[in-house]
Design a protein around this motif. Structure first.
Motif, PDB file in Angstrom:
ATOM      1  N   UNK A  92       1.835   0.609 -73.233  1.00 16.78           N
ATOM      2  CA  UNK A  92       1.920   2.039 -74.096  1.00 16.78           C
ATOM      3  C   UNK A  92       2.392   3.258 -72.991  1.00 16.78           C
ATOM      4  N   UNK A  93       2.828   3.999 -73.624  1.00 18.97           N
ATOM      5  CA  UNK A  93       3.289   5.381 -72.812  1.00 18.97           C
ATOM      6  C   UNK A  93       2.557   6.432 -73.258  1.00 18.97           C
ATOM      7  N   UNK A  94       2.115   7.114 -72.226  1.00 15.02           N
ATOM      8  CA  UNK A  94       1.146   8.385 -72.297  1.00 15.02           C
ATOM      9  C   UNK A  94       2.158   9.548 -71.890  1.00 15.02           C
ATOM     10  N   UNK A  95       1.635  10.734 -72.158  1.00 11.75           N
ATOM     11  CA  UNK A  95       2.353  11.620 -71.889  1.00 11.75           C
ATOM     12  C   UNK A  95       1.348  13.079 -71.526  1.00 11.75           C
ATOM     13  N   UNK A  96       1.781  14.034 -70.702  1.00 15.03           N
ATOM     14  CA  UNK A  96       0.954  15.313 -70.470  1.00 15.03           C
ATOM     15  C   UNK A  96       1.258  15.992 -71.847  1.00 15.03           C
ATOM     16  N   UNK A  97       0.238  16.510 -72.438  1.00 14.14           N
ATOM     17  CA  UNK A  97       0.542  17.324 -73.792  1.00 14.14           C
ATOM     18  C   UNK A  97       0.133  18.642 -73.761  1.00 14.14           C
ATOM     19  N   UNK A 125       8.544  15.839 -68.306  1.00 14.33           N
ATOM     20  CA  UNK A 125       8.667  14.487 -67.600  1.00 14.33           C
ATOM     21  C   UNK A 125       7.603  14.153 -66.947  1.00 14.33           C
ATOM     22  N   UNK A 126       6.333  14.310 -67.464  1.00 12.36           N
ATOM     23  CA  UNK A 126       5.228  13.995 -66.603  1.00 12.36           C
ATOM     24  C   UNK A 126       4.541  12.741 -67.697  1.00 12.36           C
ATOM     25  N   UNK A 127       5.209  11.711 -67.282  1.00 11.85           N
ATOM     26  CA  UNK A 127       4.613  10.568 -68.357  1.00 11.85           C
ATOM     27  C   UNK A 127       3.804   9.698 -67.257  1.00 11.85           C
ATOM     28  N   UNK A 128       3.736   8.474 -68.171  1.00 13.15           N
ATOM     29  CA  UNK A 128       2.716   7.284 -67.409  1.00 13.15           C
ATOM     30  C   UNK A 128       2.683   6.312 -68.450  1.00 13.15           C
ATOM     31  N   UNK A 129       2.141   4.959 -68.125  1.00 13.30           N
ATOM     32  CA  UNK A 129       2.060   3.977 -68.861  1.00 13.30           C
ATOM     33  C   UNK A 129       0.646   3.302 -68.741  1.00 13.30           C
ATOM     34  N   UNK A 130       0.054   2.813 -69.895  1.00 15.40           N
ATOM     35  CA  UNK A 130      -1.161   2.060 -69.771  1.00 15.40           C
ATOM     36  C   UNK A 130      -0.744   0.587 -70.298  1.00 15.40           C
TER      37      UNK A 130
END
Ligand SMILES: [Cu+2]
Length: 299
Positions: free
Chosen positions: A172-177, A186-191
């Motif tokens: 899944x994709x996560x993101x700075x909120x 453009x500050x995202x990450x994956x779990x």
């Protein structure tokens, strides 16, 4: 319709499921009341029923009904929200430090000691609860993986804690909120949630130092990047010891392959304007290719 790798309405774990349930109850409850109020307004306009103009209608419809309905929803959300506090000890602890504009991810050992450091990617075993300790190196950020959990801020000088749990394997994709300046979007990450055996294999591999060193990398990149087992020990940018094994680079914005890595090195300021890695325009094609091949092979 609601499926997706970054969708709060497509829950994959117990915490996200509670949040999705509350969302639906509030949304459907609100929609029903909206329809009722619109129907009464229409009736009042076209039929002008006398009872709608009486004080009694105003007391019951305008005071008693909202009080009862809102109190019921408040009690429901507070009661249901307690399911978001876990009382069982976590399977593992992960420290996530928000940085402008990427995520440092540190897996901790049983005594809270550093096990290994990676970036922009969190792995968890399916069916287990992992505690994420949230910290920031600079400004406010917010950690949000909608399919797995709620959103929690990273606050300077304070440690927030949240649980991540996935009922099934998946990515899944996560993101700075929380807006954190410049390339915040453009500050995202994956779990990545995987079966325990695959998770343990990943963890063992992440603990190992890199197999090879590269002179050009050590000369030009080591000031900011660490590659464990080599002379590169910088900490301004993400740990690259096993960057080749990650889903993406650039904090969740580029797929991970040699071409994308070469593009990132040569023009990171074009791809992610304002980020803290300079574009390296000075490399020859051959130097760039060999650097990208080295980085890609860091698995
Ligand atoms: Cu941000």
């Amino acid at each position: 319709m609601f499926a997706g790798v970054q969708s709060a309405l497509d829950p994959y774990g117990p915490y996200a499921a509670v949040i999705a349930e509350i969302t639906w109850v509030l949304f459907i409850g609100g929609a029903l009341i909206f329809v009722l109020v619109m129907a009464l307004a229409g009736w009042a306009l076209w039929r002008r029923p006398a009872w709608l103009a009486q004080d009694r209608a105003i007391v019951w419809g305008g005071i008693v009904f909202p009080l009862v309905a809102l109190s019921a929803l408040l009690v429901y959300t507070l009661a249901r929200g307690t399911a978001l506090d876990s009382r069982q000890p976590p399977f593992a602890q992960i420290r996530v430090v928000g940085q402008q504009w990427w995520w440092q991810v540190t897996y901790l050992g049983p005594q809270g000691e550093v096990d290994f450091i990676t970036a922009n990617e969190v792995h968890i075993p399916v069916g287990r609860e992992v505690e994420v300790v949230l910290d920031t190196a600079d400004v406010l950020h917010s950690f949000w993986v909608p399919n797995l959990a709620g959103k929690l801020d990273l606050v300077p000088g304070k440690q927030n804690r949240m649980r991540l749990a996935a009922a099934r394997a998946g990515t899944w994709r996560g993101q700075c909120a929380e807006y954190c300046g410049g390339p915040h979007a453009q500050m995202a990450f994956f779990v990545v949630a995987e079966e325990e055996e695959a998770f343990e294999a990943w963890r063992a591999q992440q603990r190992r130092p890199a197999r090879s060193s590269n002179d050009l990398f050590n000369a030009r990149c080591a000031a900011c990047h660490t590659v464990r087992g080599t002379a590169a020990a910088g900490t301004l940018g993400p740990d690259l010891t096993h960057v080749g094994s990650r889903v993406s680079i650039g904090a969740g914005i580029l797929s991970n392959n040699t071409g994308a890595i070469a593009g990132w090195i040569a023009s990171s300021q074009h791809i992610k304007p304002g980020n803290l890695m300079p574009s390296f325009r000075e490399f020859s094609g051959e130097e760039l290719r060999s650097l990208a091949a080295y980085v890609e092979a860091l698995k």
